[in-house]
Write a protein that holds these residues in place. Structure first.
Motif, PDB file in Angstrom:
ATOM      1  N   LEU A 131     -52.836  86.148 -27.429  1.00 19.36           N
ATOM      2  CA  LEU A 131     -51.653  85.735 -26.681  1.00 19.36           C
ATOM      3  C   LEU A 131     -51.372  86.625 -25.472  1.00 19.36           C
ATOM      4  O   LEU A 131     -50.846  86.154 -24.466  1.00 19.36           O
ATOM      5  N   LEU A 132     -51.697  87.902 -25.582  1.00 22.54           N
ATOM      6  CA  LEU A 132     -51.459  88.831 -24.477  1.00 22.54           C
ATOM      7  C   LEU A 132     -52.757  89.004 -23.698  1.00 22.54           C
ATOM      8  O   LEU A 132     -53.588  89.852 -24.026  1.00 22.54           O
ATOM      9  N   ARG A 133     -52.927  88.217 -22.656  1.00 25.39           N
ATOM     10  CA  ARG A 133     -54.165  88.277 -21.875  1.00 25.39           C
ATOM     11  C   ARG A 133     -54.121  89.343 -20.788  1.00 25.39           C
ATOM     12  O   ARG A 133     -55.143  89.675 -20.204  1.00 25.39           O
ATOM     13  N   ASP A 134     -52.939  89.863 -20.473  1.00 28.13           N
ATOM     14  CA  ASP A 134     -52.798  90.911 -19.453  1.00 28.13           C
ATOM     15  C   ASP A 134     -51.671  91.828 -19.888  1.00 28.13           C
ATOM     16  O   ASP A 134     -50.514  91.401 -19.995  1.00 28.13           O
ATOM     17  N   HIS A 135     -52.006  93.095 -20.147  1.00 27.80           N
ATOM     18  CA  HIS A 135     -50.997  94.035 -20.632  1.00 27.80           C
ATOM     19  C   HIS A 135     -49.894  94.284 -19.624  1.00 27.80           C
ATOM     20  O   HIS A 135     -48.787  94.702 -19.988  1.00 27.80           O
ATOM     21  N   ARG A 136     -50.162  94.020 -18.349  1.00 27.02           N
ATOM     22  CA  ARG A 136     -49.165  94.282 -17.319  1.00 27.02           C
ATOM     23  C   ARG A 136     -47.959  93.365 -17.427  1.00 27.02           C
ATOM     24  O   ARG A 136     -46.897  93.655 -16.861  1.00 27.02           O
ATOM     25  N   LEU A 138     -46.252  93.054 -19.993  1.00 29.78           N
ATOM     26  CA  LEU A 138     -45.262  93.776 -20.794  1.00 29.78           C
ATOM     27  C   LEU A 138     -44.330  94.615 -19.938  1.00 29.78           C
ATOM     28  O   LEU A 138     -43.229  94.962 -20.381  1.00 29.78           O
ATOM     29  N   GLN A 139     -44.744  94.953 -18.718  1.00 29.84           N
ATOM     30  CA  GLN A 139     -43.888  95.760 -17.855  1.00 29.84           C
ATOM     31  C   GLN A 139     -42.601  95.024 -17.505  1.00 29.84           C
ATOM     32  O   GLN A 139     -41.575  95.646 -17.246  1.00 29.84           O
ATOM     33  N   ARG A 140     -42.643  93.702 -17.519  1.00 28.62           N
ATOM     34  CA  ARG A 140     -41.436  92.928 -17.248  1.00 28.62           C
ATOM     35  C   ARG A 140     -40.407  93.071 -18.360  1.00 28.62           C
ATOM     36  O   ARG A 140     -39.240  92.770 -18.165  1.00 28.62           O
ATOM     37  N   LEU A 141     -40.858  93.500 -19.527  1.00 27.65           N
ATOM     38  CA  LEU A 141     -39.976  93.602 -20.696  1.00 27.65           C
ATOM     39  C   LEU A 141     -39.554  95.039 -20.966  1.00 27.65           C
ATOM     40  O   LEU A 141     -39.233  95.391 -22.100  1.00 27.65           O
ATOM     41  N   THR A 142     -39.553  95.866 -19.937  1.00 29.89           N
ATOM     42  CA  THR A 142     -39.258  97.291 -20.120  1.00 29.89           C
ATOM     43  C   THR A 142     -37.932  97.509 -20.834  1.00 29.89           C
ATOM     44  O   THR A 142     -37.863  98.182 -21.870  1.00 29.89           O
ATOM     45  N   TYR A 143     -36.872  96.963 -20.309  1.00 27.44           N
ATOM     46  CA  TYR A 143     -35.548  97.207 -20.880  1.00 27.44           C
ATOM     47  C   TYR A 143     -35.315  96.360 -22.130  1.00 27.44           C
ATOM     48  O   TYR A 143     -34.570  96.768 -23.024  1.00 27.44           O
ATOM     49  N   LEU A 188     -42.607  99.590 -29.470  1.00 25.00           N
ATOM     50  CA  LEU A 188     -41.713  99.100 -28.422  1.00 25.00           C
ATOM     51  C   LEU A 188     -41.248 100.230 -27.510  1.00 25.00           C
ATOM     52  O   LEU A 188     -41.096 100.046 -26.297  1.00 25.00           O
ATOM     53  N   LEU A 189     -41.021 101.404 -28.082  1.00 22.78           N
ATOM     54  CA  LEU A 189     -40.587 102.535 -27.258  1.00 22.78           C
ATOM     55  C   LEU A 189     -41.678 102.967 -26.288  1.00 22.78           C
ATOM     56  O   LEU A 189     -41.373 103.351 -25.147  1.00 22.78           O
ATOM     57  N   VAL A 190     -42.929 102.928 -26.706  1.00 23.88           N
ATOM     58  CA  VAL A 190     -44.022 103.270 -25.789  1.00 23.88           C
ATOM     59  C   VAL A 190     -44.049 102.311 -24.608  1.00 23.88           C
ATOM     60  O   VAL A 190     -44.205 102.722 -23.445  1.00 23.88           O
ATOM     61  N   ILE A 191     -43.871 101.020 -24.863  1.00 21.41           N
ATOM     62  CA  ILE A 191     -43.840 100.032 -23.775  1.00 21.41           C
ATOM     63  C   ILE A 191     -42.660 100.307 -22.859  1.00 21.41           C
ATOM     64  O   ILE A 191     -42.787 100.276 -21.623  1.00 21.41           O
ATOM     65  N   ALA A 192     -41.482 100.586 -23.438  1.00 20.08           N
ATOM     66  CA  ALA A 192     -40.298 100.858 -22.630  1.00 20.08           C
ATOM     67  C   ALA A 192     -40.460 102.140 -21.819  1.00 20.08           C
ATOM     68  O   ALA A 192     -40.109 102.186 -20.628  1.00 20.08           O
ATOM     69  N   PHE A 193     -40.992 103.194 -22.448  1.00 21.66           N
ATOM     70  CA  PHE A 193     -41.210 104.453 -21.726  1.00 21.66           C
ATOM     71  C   PHE A 193     -42.167 104.254 -20.552  1.00 21.66           C
ATOM     72  O   PHE A 193     -41.925 104.756 -19.441  1.00 21.66           O
ATOM     73  N   ALA A 194     -43.271 103.543 -20.799  1.00 20.33           N
ATOM     74  CA  ALA A 194     -44.268 103.343 -19.745  1.00 20.33           C
ATOM     75  C   ALA A 194     -43.666 102.578 -18.574  1.00 20.33           C
ATOM     76  O   ALA A 194     -43.867 102.945 -17.403  1.00 20.33           O
ATOM     77  N   GLY A 195     -42.932 101.504 -18.859  1.00 22.31           N
ATOM     78  CA  GLY A 195     -42.324 100.738 -17.781  1.00 22.31           C
ATOM     79  C   GLY A 195     -41.293 101.533 -17.003  1.00 22.31           C
ATOM     80  O   GLY A 195     -41.232 101.448 -15.766  1.00 22.31           O
ATOM     81  N   ALA A 433     -54.851  96.868 -31.033  1.00 20.86           N
ATOM     82  CA  ALA A 433     -55.030  95.668 -30.214  1.00 20.86           C
ATOM     83  C   ALA A 433     -54.547  95.900 -28.781  1.00 20.86           C
ATOM     84  O   ALA A 433     -55.205  95.476 -27.818  1.00 20.86           O
ATOM     85  N   LEU A 434     -53.434  96.590 -28.621  1.00 17.06           N
ATOM     86  CA  LEU A 434     -52.931  96.878 -27.277  1.00 17.06           C
ATOM     87  C   LEU A 434     -53.879  97.813 -26.522  1.00 17.06           C
ATOM     88  O   LEU A 434     -54.113  97.633 -25.318  1.00 17.06           O
ATOM     89  N   LEU A 435     -54.427  98.799 -27.214  1.00 12.46           N
ATOM     90  CA  LEU A 435     -55.395  99.688 -26.569  1.00 12.46           C
ATOM     91  C   LEU A 435     -56.640  98.920 -26.129  1.00 12.46           C
ATOM     92  O   LEU A 435     -57.169  99.152 -25.029  1.00 12.46           O
ATOM     93  N   LEU A 436     -57.102  98.005 -26.965  1.00 12.26           N
ATOM     94  CA  LEU A 436     -58.277  97.213 -26.598  1.00 12.26           C
ATOM     95  C   LEU A 436     -57.980  96.288 -25.425  1.00 12.26           C
ATOM     96  O   LEU A 436     -58.855  96.059 -24.586  1.00 12.26           O
ATOM     97  N   ARG A 437     -56.764  95.753 -25.360  1.00  8.93           N
ATOM     98  CA  ARG A 437     -56.408  94.909 -24.232  1.00  8.93           C
ATOM     99  C   ARG A 437     -56.424  95.694 -22.923  1.00  8.93           C
ATOM    100  O   ARG A 437     -56.946  95.240 -21.897  1.00  8.93           O
ATOM    101  N   ILE A 438     -55.861  96.902 -22.939  1.00  9.13           N
ATOM    102  CA  ILE A 438     -55.884  97.741 -21.733  1.00  9.13           C
ATOM    103  C   ILE A 438     -57.315  98.126 -21.389  1.00  9.13           C
ATOM    104  O   ILE A 438     -57.709  98.134 -20.209  1.00  9.13           O
ATOM    105  N   SER A 439     -58.113  98.428 -22.399  1.00  5.09           N
ATOM    106  CA  SER A 439     -59.509  98.799 -22.180  1.00  5.09           C
ATOM    107  C   SER A 439     -60.299  97.657 -21.560  1.00  5.09           C
ATOM    108  O   SER A 439     -61.098  97.863 -20.641  1.00  5.09           O
ATOM    109  N   ASP A 440     -60.087  96.440 -22.047  1.00  2.36           N
ATOM    110  CA  ASP A 440     -60.794  95.286 -21.494  1.00  2.36           C
ATOM    111  C   ASP A 440     -60.446  95.082 -20.024  1.00  2.36           C
ATOM    112  O   ASP A 440     -61.323  94.797 -19.198  1.00  2.36           O
ATOM    113  N   GLN A 441     -59.177  95.235 -19.704  1.00  2.00           N
ATOM    114  CA  GLN A 441     -58.751  95.075 -18.313  1.00  2.00           C
ATOM    115  C   GLN A 441     -59.373  96.153 -17.428  1.00  2.00           C
ATOM    116  O   GLN A 441     -59.743  95.897 -16.270  1.00  2.00           O
ATOM    117  N   ALA A 442     -59.498  97.364 -17.954  1.00  2.00           N
ATOM    118  CA  ALA A 442     -60.021  98.474 -17.159  1.00  2.00           C
ATOM    119  C   ALA A 442     -61.544  98.383 -16.990  1.00  2.00           C
ATOM    120  O   ALA A 442     -62.075  98.756 -15.936  1.00  2.00           O
TER     121      ALA A 442
END
Length: 469
Positions: A131-136, A138-143, A188-195, A433-442
């Motif tokens: 379902l998550l084809r692009d980890h970026r 998630l940046q829209r969901l920071t807050y 969820l906190l990691v996603i929020a912190f990163a954004g 799964a999230l790490l693999l998604r970022i890895s695939d994109q990179a």
């Protein structure tokens, strides 16, 4: 151009071949350990070895196929490492289930339950990749993710659903099911912190007053770290969970330092941690008890709450020595909650220091792959997110192993993929799964314009290349 594609295809096939070999080794560890438990405890290979091995193999094959379909360029090492740790954990939990000595008053069918939780974890693993084809995105969901994490952390305080286990208010109960929302909150906190840090790192990186060759941050920029410190103190005071308090604050501090590259934040974070630790020690009895047990465990062996769990774990690891007593040769059931909080001493007793060191190396490799993913990631959000997800494993393993070996005071965290615990296991599969998604994109090759395309000046292709870059 054709030579480049041929070389990339060759490298890609070699990488996938290596991954298949590592997966076979991981399955050999899990299924072999399960067979060794049967031989050590009952003198025969378990009758359900075919069913168990088939189930475990099917789960790993499904995860591997999902990677090949949804993230073909992802890191090839993460899944084998996770499969080996999860398989070994299942075998050790099964060994504890089979122990019918007088010390094992709480033994049950934990291994079967853990395998069911692993199945759910793999399902969510596949769903995350699919379902998550692009980890970026998630940046829209920071807050939104930040607010959801706070709600999850507060849920155990609600009288109707909140539940206290061993003095810690970190569980919620819905009917017959119990869940630890903090395990989801950490993701969820990691996603929020990163954004948040991607948007504000330039301001947070500005230097303030210089003290002893270190540029401290400006006072006006201390709001985020003070807020996170307050959240961690809230968890320590009201939920009595020292482990989660350290984990959440440590993840934020690491990500803040990586985002700004300012050592001053480490100084501020260390001071805040020291102040919070001292205040907690002075004000709260459960913190004082943890520190006293850490300083002199033998003096509190017969007290309640006391140091019996820690002392039995230390005795077990000492008895196991370098190569262990073998499955069935030790008495790990003397350790309370050996299947969850103290699974590392149980492994050390029967498989020895060698196995414990191999496990720590596996965790180190997971963290190393996460940091490697962060280095090659093409966007700032992915870099910070990979660092944060890797920090979850690094801090959690350090706190757990440090606690059971007496290096630091005990805290209530599970060992990722090894310990019994459904919420922890499921959340950690999603983290991978999230790490693999970022890895695939990179790692995914960036399409290049051919000579004909550049001559014709194809605007659409040029725009596509720029966006991918």
């Amino acid at each position: 151009m054709s030579q480049d594609h041929t070389l990339m295809g060759f490298v890609h096939r070699r990488r996938r071949g290596a991954e298949l070999f590592l997966l076979l080794l991981a399955l050999a560890v899990g299924i072999g350990a399960y067979a060794a438990v049967g031989l050590g405890m009952e003198g025969t290979i378990p009758a359900d070895i075919v069913g168990y091995g088939g189930w475990l193999t099917a789960l790993i094959v499904v995860a591997h196929v999902a990677i090949r379909i949804f993230a073909p360029y992802a890191d090839p090492v993460l899944l084998p490492l996770v499969a080996a740790l999860n398989g070994l954990g299942l075998a050790v939990i099964h060994r504890l289930d089979l122990d019918n000595t007088s010390q094992c008053v709480d033994n049950g069918d934990f291994a079967r339950q853990q395998l069911i939780w692993m199945t759910l974890g793999v399902v969510l693993f596949v769903a995350t990749l699919g379902l998550l084809r692009d980890h970026r995105l998630l940046q829209r969901l920071t807050y939104t993710t930040g607010l959801a994490a706070i709600v999850l952390l507060l849920l155990p305080m609600v009288p109707i659903v909140g539940n206290t286990v061993n003095g810690a208010k970190i569980w919620i109960s819905v009917g017959p099911f119990s869940f630890q929302p903090g395990e989801v909150a950490k993701v969820l906190l990691v996603i929020a912190f990163a954004g948040y840090l991607v948007l504000h790192r330039d301001a947070l990186a500005l230097a303030g007053r210089r003290v002893l060759f270190i540029d401290l941050p400006r006072g006006r920029d201390l709001g985020p770290i003070l807020g996170m410190w307050a959240v961690s103190m809230f968890i320590l005071v009201f939920q009595r969970d020292l482990g989660s308090s350290l984990l959440f604050f440590g993840i934020f501090l690491i990500m803040l330092y990586v985002a700004t590259e300012r050592p001053g934040w480490l100084v501020v974070g260390t001071v805040l941690f020291a102040v919070g630790a001292f205040a907690g020690w002075r004000a709260f009895g459960h913190v004082q008890n943890r520190v006293n047990i850490w300083l002199d465990p033998m003096a509190y062996y017969d007290q309640n709450p006391g140091s019996g769990q820690l002392v039995e774990g230390l005795f077990g690891m000492g008895w196991g020595g370098l190569i262990g007593r073998g499955f069935g040769g030790g008495a790990p059931c003397r350790i309370p909650y050996a299947e969850s909080d103290f699974i590392v001493p149980a492994i050390g007793e029967e498989l020895g220091l060698t196995a414990v060191m191999a496990i720590i190396v596996c965790y180190g490799l997971i963290v190393e792959r996460a940091l490697r993913i962060a280095l090659i990631s093409r966007d700032g959000f992915g870099k910070l997110m990979a660092v944060g997800l890797g920090s979850i494993f690094a801090l959690q393993v350090f706190v757990v192993v440090g606690g059971v070996t007496g290096l630091i005071p005990l805290t209530g965290l599970t060992t990722p993929f090894l310990s019994y615990g459904g919420s922890s296991l499921v959340a950690n599969w999603v983290v991978i799964a999230l790490l693999l998604r970022i890895s695939d994109q990179a790692r995914r090759p960036v399409p290049r314009l051919s000579a004909d395309d550049s001559d014709t000046g194809s605007d659409s292709e040029s725009t596509q290349v720029v966006k991918l870059r």
